[in-house]
Design an enzyme around this catalytic site. Structure first.
Site, PDB file in Angstrom:
ATOM      1  N   HIS A   6       1.001  -1.079   0.387  1.00 43.59           N
ATOM      2  CA  HIS A   6      -0.207   0.364   0.035  1.00 43.59           C
ATOM      3  C   HIS A   6       1.050   1.360   0.375  1.00 43.59           C
ATOM      4  O   HIS A   6       2.275   1.210   0.558  1.00 43.59           O
ATOM      5  CB  HIS A   6      -0.933  -0.268   1.287  1.00 43.59           C
ATOM      6  CG  HIS A   6      -0.059   0.088   2.710  1.00 43.59           C
ATOM      7  ND1 HIS A   6      -0.168  -1.253   3.441  1.00 43.59           N
ATOM      8  CD2 HIS A   6       0.185   0.860   3.405  1.00 43.59           C
ATOM      9  CE1 HIS A   6       1.170  -1.020   4.270  1.00 43.59           C
ATOM     10  NE2 HIS A   6       0.318   0.254   4.425  1.00 43.59           N
ATOM     11  N   ARG A  10      -0.512  10.579   5.720  1.00 39.51           N
ATOM     12  CA  ARG A  10      -1.332  10.669   6.858  1.00 39.51           C
ATOM     13  C   ARG A  10      -1.976  11.914   6.227  1.00 39.51           C
ATOM     14  O   ARG A  10      -2.127  12.871   5.400  1.00 39.51           O
ATOM     15  CB  ARG A  10      -0.003  12.059   7.447  1.00 39.51           C
ATOM     16  CG  ARG A  10       1.298  10.803   7.912  1.00 39.51           C
ATOM     17  CD  ARG A  10       1.908  11.548   9.349  1.00 39.51           C
ATOM     18  NE  ARG A  10       3.407  10.893   9.496  1.00 39.51           N
ATOM     19  CZ  ARG A  10       2.846  10.245  10.353  1.00 39.51           C
ATOM     20  NH1 ARG A  10       2.250   9.886  11.468  1.00 39.51           N
ATOM     21  NH2 ARG A  10       4.531   9.351  10.659  1.00 39.51           N
ATOM     22  N   GLU A  55      -3.424   3.681   2.253  1.00 36.63           N
ATOM     23  CA  GLU A  55      -3.731   3.887   3.292  1.00 36.63           C
ATOM     24  C   GLU A  55      -3.406   5.216   4.293  1.00 36.63           C
ATOM     25  O   GLU A  55      -3.056   6.129   4.425  1.00 36.63           O
ATOM     26  CB  GLU A  55      -2.425   2.871   4.222  1.00 36.63           C
ATOM     27  CG  GLU A  55      -2.531   3.177   5.994  1.00 36.63           C
ATOM     28  CD  GLU A  55      -1.598   3.085   6.434  1.00 36.63           C
ATOM     29  OE1 GLU A  55      -1.222   3.457   8.122  1.00 36.63           O
ATOM     30  OE2 GLU A  55      -0.731   1.501   5.990  1.00 36.63           O
ATOM     31  N   ASN A  59      -4.268  10.954  12.817  1.00 35.61           N
ATOM     32  CA  ASN A  59      -3.463  10.810  14.585  1.00 35.61           C
ATOM     33  C   ASN A  59      -4.753  11.821  14.870  1.00 35.61           C
ATOM     34  O   ASN A  59      -4.987  12.481  14.892  1.00 35.61           O
ATOM     35  CB  ASN A  59      -2.142  11.102  14.873  1.00 35.61           C
ATOM     36  CG  ASN A  59      -1.316  10.068  13.706  1.00 35.61           C
ATOM     37  OD1 ASN A  59      -1.372   9.235  14.435  1.00 35.61           O
ATOM     38  ND2 ASN A  59      -0.546  10.879  12.828  1.00 35.61           N
ATOM     39  N   HIS A  75       3.509  11.238  -5.511  1.00 33.65           N
ATOM     40  CA  HIS A  75       2.041  11.216  -6.023  1.00 33.65           C
ATOM     41  C   HIS A  75       1.586  10.027  -5.886  1.00 33.65           C
ATOM     42  O   HIS A  75       2.071   8.962  -5.879  1.00 33.65           O
ATOM     43  CB  HIS A  75       1.574  12.076  -7.496  1.00 33.65           C
ATOM     44  CG  HIS A  75       1.912  11.430  -8.776  1.00 33.65           C
ATOM     45  ND1 HIS A  75       3.215  11.701  -8.767  1.00 33.65           N
ATOM     46  CD2 HIS A  75       2.433  10.864  -8.911  1.00 33.65           C
ATOM     47  CE1 HIS A  75       3.762  10.915 -10.014  1.00 33.65           C
ATOM     48  NE2 HIS A  75       3.138  10.096 -10.726  1.00 33.65           N
ATOM     49  N   GLU A 118      -2.034  12.089  -9.577  1.00 38.68           N
ATOM     50  CA  GLU A 118      -2.031  11.990 -11.270  1.00 38.68           C
ATOM     51  C   GLU A 118      -3.192  11.176 -11.439  1.00 38.68           C
ATOM     52  O   GLU A 118      -3.414   9.931 -11.256  1.00 38.68           O
ATOM     53  CB  GLU A 118      -0.562  11.613 -11.513  1.00 38.68           C
ATOM     54  CG  GLU A 118      -0.604  11.334 -13.544  1.00 38.68           C
ATOM     55  CD  GLU A 118       0.620  10.871 -13.529  1.00 38.68           C
ATOM     56  OE1 GLU A 118       1.206  11.055 -14.897  1.00 38.68           O
ATOM     57  OE2 GLU A 118       1.206   9.909 -12.609  1.00 38.68           O
TER      58      GLU A 118
END
Length: 141
Positions: A6, A10, A55, A59, A75, A118
């Protein structure tokens, strides 16, 4: 042997970022809520490619140490069935098209967390089409 797992990014606003990727056609494949670590991981992927997720790491207490735009991340890239259709859909939802698909083949947008995305036309480039051919770049990608 190496197996792709993956790409992790964040995020600051989980719902807003999920909404952005839903506009691209990605769907949630799994979620991990970790109360002791105070974070949530959400995996999103194209419906026919669950093995290729992004993913989203959220937090709960914020992410003061979140990297700046100079974090050297390139990207994410997604192939799309109709570059003009997806760019129109994104624009109507308020997403800035940073690099319009003037060539009928490639566009760049940014997620709510400033991640460069992209978009590439599946197969041969589409014929140039307005309003895209005369649009300038906006910002950077």
């Amino acid at each position: 042997m190496v197996k792709y797992l993956h790409t992790m990014i964040r995020v600051l606003d989980l719902d807003r970022t999920i909404g952005f990727f839903n506009l691209l056609g990605l769907v949630e494949t799994r979620r991990n809520v970790n109360e002791s670590g105070r974070f949530t991981l959400v995996f999103l992927a194209p419906p026919d490619q669950p093995e290729c997720p992004v993913e989203l790491t959220y937090n709960w207490d914020g992410d003061e140490g979140m990297p700046s735009d100079s974090r050297h991340f390139g990207h994410l890239a997604y192939e799309v069935d109709d570059i003009y259709e997806i760019c129109t859909k994104l624009e109507k939802a308020g997403v800035t098209i940073n690099r319009p698909p003037r060539d009928g083949h490639m566009a760049f947008v940014r997620s709510p967390d400033n991640i460069s995305i992209e978009l590439l036309q599946k197969g041969p480039s589409l014929p140039p089409e307005e309003p895209w051919t005369s649009r300038p770049n906006i910002g950077h990608w």
